[in-house]
Design an enzyme around this catalytic site. Sequence first.
Site, mmCIF file in Angstrom:
data_model
loop_
_atom_site.group_PDB
_atom_site.id
_atom_site.type_symbol
_atom_site.label_atom_id
_atom_site.label_comp_id
_atom_site.label_asym_id
_atom_site.label_seq_id
_atom_site.Cartn_x
_atom_site.Cartn_y
_atom_site.Cartn_z
ATOM 1 N N HIS A 239 59.916 68.361 34.015
ATOM 2 C CA HIS A 239 60.395 67.369 33.048
ATOM 3 C C HIS A 239 60.855 66.076 33.728
ATOM 4 O O HIS A 239 60.531 64.980 33.297
ATOM 5 C CB HIS A 239 61.572 67.967 32.255
ATOM 6 C CG HIS A 239 61.242 69.215 31.515
ATOM 7 N ND1 HIS A 239 60.498 69.242 30.354
ATOM 8 C CD2 HIS A 239 61.542 70.509 31.785
ATOM 9 C CE1 HIS A 239 60.369 70.490 29.936
ATOM 10 N NE2 HIS A 239 60.981 71.276 30.782
HETATM 11 O O1 RIB Z 1 65.536 69.942 29.716
HETATM 12 C C1 RIB Z 1 65.044 69.607 30.998
HETATM 13 C C2 RIB Z 1 66.131 69.049 31.850
HETATM 14 O O2 RIB Z 1 67.130 70.039 32.058
HETATM 15 C C3 RIB Z 1 65.653 68.652 33.263
HETATM 16 O O3 RIB Z 1 66.393 67.547 33.704
HETATM 17 C C4 RIB Z 1 65.974 69.864 34.089
HETATM 18 O O4 RIB Z 1 66.253 69.538 35.459
HETATM 19 C C5 RIB Z 1 67.233 70.337 33.437
HETATM 20 O O5 RIB Z 1 68.297 69.592 33.988
#
Ligand code: RIB
Length: 314
Positions: A239
């Site tokens: 992500h």
């Molecule tokens: O939902 C995804 C996020 O949550 C990303 O930043 C991952 O590293 C977690 O922190």
Amino acid sequence: MAKKVILDVDPGLDDAVAMCIALFDPRLEVVAVTAVGGNVPPHLATRNVQAIIEQLDPPRWPRIGAASPPDHGLPVDGRFMHGIDGLGGCNFEVAELRTPHPSEKLICDEVRAAPESVSFVALGPLTNLARAFQRDPELPHVIDRVVMMGGAVSGPGNITPAAEFNIFCDPESARAVFRSPSTKTLIPLDVTNRIMFSFDLLNQLPDESRRVGSFLRKILPPAFRAYRQEFGLEGIHLHDTVALTALLEPQWFETKEMGGDVETMGELTMGATVFDRRRRPAWRQNMEVAFDIDAPQVIEAIIRNLNAAGEIKA
Ligand code: RIB
Ligand code: CA
């Protein structure tokens, strides 16, 4: 001219992959990496930032900010996905655990040092940025722009049915940032979930003789194991790395102005991001929100940028 950025991270495996690109990409000058609690507790996030930078030994070492707990503590962590140490259980050593400045102070200092020239890339909960805005109320007008990985527009959450992890960890701070007059771009789960890396990624990494290549070969296999164990998936999301790519190569993302806010009270909906999508929206449009993505181009860009990072001699 390289774009000055502050990376705000809660490493976290996908944060770490984003750092592999950002710390070597000639398009960016990472003036600071500020740790924030989220995937792991604050002290461990700070340690992991130092460990990652020591492992990568980038051409230019950024200043490091120390995380501190959010006002209401962390309701959850991400160690079920990122490992007990937040980095896949690799237990990286840290040569000298220095005592960095608090992240929010570093953010204020670095933004003030280059008015309207520093972008803030938020890859974890928004605790640090909200605190920096509290510390320096003019800062939202001085920061160039904020790119945030977080939230969900029409899709489900990932840590609760309603909430995405980064927002859920500190909804009050997220609301403060959403309501701030800063220029914001949100990269929500609706688009980051559309990027899935198969095991083939492990054959497309920089050579393991390079620091980036060696580091990625250590942290990515545990990520694949976690996705298989937790979700039965034969692949991983990255992500944060997708969100960083939105800054580097915005042409692969489609965004639109929206009015968004954060639920800070709901028993079932705490941390949900809410957008005014009525036929005649009444909420002030306060951010750009990514709603479409050229997934093959983004995957190719991430692999290309990771290999480019592997080519840079420390
Ligand atoms: O939902 C995804 C996020 O949550 C990303 O930043 C991952 O590293 C977690 O922190
Ligand atoms: Ca993160």
